[in-house]
Write an enzyme that holds these catalytic residues in place. Structure first.
Site, PDB file in Angstrom:
ATOM      1  CE  LYS A 236      50.094   5.142  49.673  1.00  0.00           C
ATOM      2  NZ  LYS A 236      49.983   6.624  49.084  1.00  0.00           N
TER       3      LYS A 236
ATOM      4  CB  VAL B 200      42.711   2.592  45.960  1.00  0.00           C
ATOM      5  CG1 VAL B 200      43.587   2.276  44.663  1.00  0.00           C
ATOM      6  CG2 VAL B 200      42.782   1.880  47.020  1.00  0.00           C
TER       7      VAL B 200
ATOM      8  N   GLY C 232      44.261   8.048  44.279  1.00  0.00           N
ATOM      9  CA  GLY C 232      43.749   9.667  44.098  1.00  0.00           C
ATOM     10  C   GLY C 232      42.915   9.895  44.016  1.00  0.00           C
TER      11      GLY C 232
ATOM     12  CB  ILE D 253      40.909   6.985  39.925  1.00  0.00           C
ATOM     13  CG1 ILE D 253      42.227   8.365  38.925  1.00  0.00           C
ATOM     14  CG2 ILE D 253      40.412   6.191  38.838  1.00  0.00           C
ATOM     15  CD1 ILE D 253      42.597   6.836  38.382  1.00  0.00           C
TER      16      ILE D 253
ATOM     17  N   GLY E 193      61.091  16.025  42.942  1.00  0.00           N
ATOM     18  CA  GLY E 193      59.995  15.726  43.560  1.00  0.00           C
ATOM     19  C   GLY E 193      59.165  14.599  43.162  1.00  0.00           C
TER      20      GLY E 193
ATOM     21  CD  GLU F  53      58.241  10.183  48.987  1.00  0.00           C
ATOM     22  OE1 GLU F  53      59.376  10.645  50.203  1.00  0.00           O
ATOM     23  OE2 GLU F  53      57.040  10.727  48.752  1.00  0.00           O
TER      24      GLU F  53
ATOM     25  CG  ASP G 223      52.279   3.481  46.852  1.00  0.00           C
ATOM     26  OD1 ASP G 223      52.060   3.661  47.815  1.00  0.00           O
ATOM     27  OD2 ASP G 223      52.048   3.943  45.830  1.00  0.00           O
TER      28      ASP G 223
ATOM     29  CE  LYS H 194      48.305   3.859  45.597  1.00  0.00           C
ATOM     30  NZ  LYS H 194      49.601   4.860  45.122  1.00  0.00           N
TER      31      LYS H 194
HETATM   32  N1  LIG Z   1      51.087  12.484  48.741  1.00  0.00           N
HETATM   33  C1  LIG Z   1      49.534  12.040  48.534  1.00  0.00           C
HETATM   34  O1  LIG Z   1      49.599  12.713  47.184  1.00  0.00           O
HETATM   35  C2  LIG Z   1      48.752  10.741  48.901  1.00  0.00           C
HETATM   36  C3  LIG Z   1      48.054  10.286  47.477  1.00  0.00           C
HETATM   37  C4  LIG Z   1      47.014   9.386  48.669  1.00  0.00           C
HETATM   38  C5  LIG Z   1      47.209   9.019  50.094  1.00  0.00           C
HETATM   39  N2  LIG Z   1      48.410   9.520  50.420  1.00  0.00           N
HETATM   40  C6  LIG Z   1      48.375   9.095  51.899  1.00  0.00           C
HETATM   41  O2  LIG Z   1      48.410  10.348  52.851  1.00  0.00           O
HETATM   42  C7  LIG Z   1      48.662  10.130  54.216  1.00  0.00           C
HETATM   43  C8  LIG Z   1      49.330  11.645  54.221  1.00  0.00           C
HETATM   44  O3  LIG Z   1      50.538  11.669  53.101  1.00  0.00           O
HETATM   45  P1  LIG Z   1      50.690  12.561  53.222  1.00  0.00           P
HETATM   46  O4  LIG Z   1      51.452  12.613  51.224  1.00  0.00           O
HETATM   47  O5  LIG Z   1      50.185  13.645  53.439  1.00  0.00           O
HETATM   48  O6  LIG Z   1      52.265  12.692  54.266  1.00  0.00           O
HETATM   49  P2  LIG Z   1      52.615  14.046  54.813  1.00  0.00           P
HETATM   50  O7  LIG Z   1      52.633  14.861  53.801  1.00  0.00           O
HETATM   51  O8  LIG Z   1      54.392  13.464  55.339  1.00  0.00           O
HETATM   52  O9  LIG Z   1      52.250  14.759  56.543  1.00  0.00           O
HETATM   53  C9  LIG Z   1      51.930  13.598  57.278  1.00  0.00           C
HETATM   54  C10 LIG Z   1      51.817  14.178  58.535  1.00  0.00           C
HETATM   55  O10 LIG Z   1      51.056  13.730  59.499  1.00  0.00           O
HETATM   56  C11 LIG Z   1      51.923  14.839  60.937  1.00  0.00           C
HETATM   57  N3  LIG Z   1      52.174  13.611  61.445  1.00  0.00           N
HETATM   58  C12 LIG Z   1      53.502  12.897  61.067  1.00  0.00           C
HETATM   59  N4  LIG Z   1      53.530  12.339  62.486  1.00  0.00           N
HETATM   60  C13 LIG Z   1      53.161  12.166  63.499  1.00  0.00           C
HETATM   61  C14 LIG Z   1      52.844  12.470  64.753  1.00  0.00           C
HETATM   62  N5  LIG Z   1      53.294  11.221  65.826  1.00  0.00           N
HETATM   63  N6  LIG Z   1      51.756  12.697  65.263  1.00  0.00           N
HETATM   64  C15 LIG Z   1      51.452  13.967  65.197  1.00  0.00           C
HETATM   65  N7  LIG Z   1      50.893  14.093  63.877  1.00  0.00           N
HETATM   66  C16 LIG Z   1      51.737  13.449  62.154  1.00  0.00           C
HETATM   67  C17 LIG Z   1      53.191  15.283  60.729  1.00  0.00           C
HETATM   68  O11 LIG Z   1      53.241  16.399  60.737  1.00  0.00           O
HETATM   69  P3  LIG Z   1      54.213  18.037  61.015  1.00  0.00           P
HETATM   70  O12 LIG Z   1      53.591  18.447  59.480  1.00  0.00           O
HETATM   71  O13 LIG Z   1      53.782  18.805  61.750  1.00  0.00           O
HETATM   72  O14 LIG Z   1      55.692  17.644  60.526  1.00  0.00           O
HETATM   73  C18 LIG Z   1      52.493  15.451  58.692  1.00  0.00           C
HETATM   74  O15 LIG Z   1      51.734  17.130  59.104  1.00  0.00           O
HETATM   75  C19 LIG Z   1      49.520   8.670  53.893  1.00  0.00           C
HETATM   76  O16 LIG Z   1      48.998   7.944  54.310  1.00  0.00           O
HETATM   77  C20 LIG Z   1      50.223   8.720  52.458  1.00  0.00           C
HETATM   78  O17 LIG Z   1      50.619   7.530  52.558  1.00  0.00           O
HETATM   79  C21 LIG Z   1      49.300  10.208  50.003  1.00  0.00           C
END
Ligand SMILES: NC(=O)c1ccc[n+]([C@@H]2O[C@H](COP(=O)([O-])OP(=O)(O)OC[C@H]3O[C@@H](n4cnc5c(N)ncnc54)[C@H](OP(=O)(O)O)[C@@H]3O)[C@@H](O)[C@H]2O)c1
Length: 430
Positions: free
Chosen positions: A107, A134, A136, A138, A189, A192, A203, A207
């Protein structure tokens, strides 16, 4: 059955690993629903050796995520790295330039560059799926782009950040203050270590900017969102809200006004009788109001591996089926520049809490400040009596223009007997 849809996934964190797991666990069901299998051909993240709780043995590993954009065995690049700039942006731009569809949960990136990316995707004849960006689980992007596409949307609003809602819910249930509940949420958890993006409303604003574009056919205008967080909400305000028949929620709200389009993120008092008042804990909700359909309310989990992966895969299913709609519901070149409705022109009722010295004449001074700015008071509560000490005085107003409210608050703040800066929370008529 047709040829498989070949997917390259960049980012194997919470969402990426959840997506790999879902695509593996539901392989047959998805093939049936799409008329073709969806297969992951390549994956990329930083650390190849990290245990992600999933078996990556069958997938080709790319050290460099940008390689997915040029990979001849990838039809769709799924960007789940995150960040408004950097590698995520470069990957999505490269994928579009190479004629590949893109699915992302990012987002922040779309809030800053959504319009330009939508234009590039349209020129390249590819889709950008961002259901996961946006709220998740929903399916609000699909709802606005397709289900409600026959309507003129009059307002869209929602609880778009589970961390903020968790904190406000816990504050109400336990009577504790913001800082204490935030610390607990971090330990569990739910928040952050650096909670600013969530609790300062950023955030939610990311959205909201996307919802606004989808709902009103305008360019994505994140800098145009008025953003306040919920750090200033106190346990005292939550208790007074309850007494007045409201709950306090951090909402993102977008609606057209006579001045343009209002986009705002702030703590709101919402009537206890409305559905959104009862959305508790980490849950999200989005309310849409369309001219033919009326109001519709959707509630669900806004984050986490399962709900977010579910949204990512919903976009992949559409691509596998060959279904595509413009990124923001109308062709990118038809998106109008957003005319901002300034916050000073916002109209609505207000809640104000003052800490005043309990002595004769104070209430008259406060009333005079309101009268001088033509702010009409609806109700006032002054319960505690402690002559010579500071006591809370709460008042609510009838519909007032924000500029007048701010002027009145400046006058009130300057009164000798007012001991703390006045706290103001907007009341939302829902
Ligand atoms: N978490 C949620 O519930 C949620 C909900 C809605 C949207 N989102 C969105 O989804 C996206 C991912 O979120 P997340 O929570 O899954 O993040 P996350 O757990 O921090 O995972 C990020 C991933 O990206 C990889 N990464 C970071 N820098 C990189 C690079 N330079 N080259 C290659 N890989 C790289 C990391 O690798 P390593 O594992 O090897 O470090 C990790 O696997 C974000 O845009 C977030 O806003 C997340």
């Amino acid at each position: 059955m047709s040829a498989p849809l070949r997917v390259g996934i960049a980012g194997l964190g919470t969402v990426g690993a959840g997506t790999v797991r879902l695509l593996g666990d539901r392989r047959e069901l998805l093939a049936l629903r799409c008329g073709r299998p969806i297969v992951v051909t390549a994956v990329s993240a930083r650390d190849r050796n990290r245990d992600r709780g999933i078996d990556l043995a069958g997938y080709r590993w790319c050290d460099e995520p940008l390689a997915l954009a040029d990979d001849p065995e990838v039809d769709v690049v799924v960007e789940l790295i995150g960040g408004a700039d950097g590698v995520a942006k470069r990957l999505i731009e490269a994928a579009i330039a190479a004629g590949k569809h893109v699915v992302t949960a990012n987002k922040a990136l779309l809030a800053h560059r959504g319009t330009a990316l939508a234009r590039a995707a349209e020129r390249a004849g590819v889709a950008i799926g961002f259901e996961a960006a946006v709220a998740g689980g929903i399916p609000i992007v699909k709802t606005l782009r397709e289900g409600l596409a026959a309507n003129r949307i009059q307002r869209v609003y929602g609880i778009l950040n589970g961390t903020c809602n968790y904190i406000l819910t816990a504050m109400r249930q336990t009577g504790r203050e913001f800082a204490e509940v935030l610390a607990e949420a971090q330990a569990l958890g739910y928040a952050e270590a650096d909670p600013g993006i969530d609790v300062d409303g950023i955030d939610t604003a990311h959205k909201l900017a996307l919802l606004t574009s989808l709902a009103f056919g305008c360019e994505v205008d994140f800098p145009g969102v008025h953003v306040e967080g919920n750090r200033h909400v106190s346990a005292t305000d939550i208790a007074f809200a309850e007494e007045l028949g409201y709950r306090i929620k951090l909402l993102g709200i977008a609606r057209p006004t006579e001045h343009g389009i209002e986009q705002r993120v702030h703590a709101c008092m919402v009537p206890i009788g409305t559905p959104i008042a009862h959305v508790e804990g980490v849950f999200n909700a989005v309310v849409t109001e369309g001219d033919f359909v009326g109001q519709s309310v959707a509630e669900g989990r806004g984050a986490g591996a399962g709900p977010t992966a579910s949204a990512v895969v919903a976009d992949l299913i559409d691509i596998a089926r060959g279904r595509s709609v413009p990124t923001f519901a109308v062709p990118a070149d038809a998106l109008r520049p957003l005319v901002r409705s300034p916050m000073e022109r916002h109209r609505g009722p207000y809640y104000v809490r003052l800490m005043v010295l309990d002595r004769p004449g104070v209430i008259a001074d406060v009333a005079a400040a309101l009268r001088d700015e033509l702010v009409s008071m609806e109700a006032m509560i002054q319960r505690a009596r402690a002559p010579g000490e500071a006591v809370p005085v709460v008042l609510t107003t009838h519909d007032t223009e924000e500029a007048a409210m701010r002027r009145a608050l400046a006058r009130i703040a300057a009164l000798d007997s007012v001991r703390e800066p006045p706290r103001m929370i907007r009341i939302e008529a829902l």
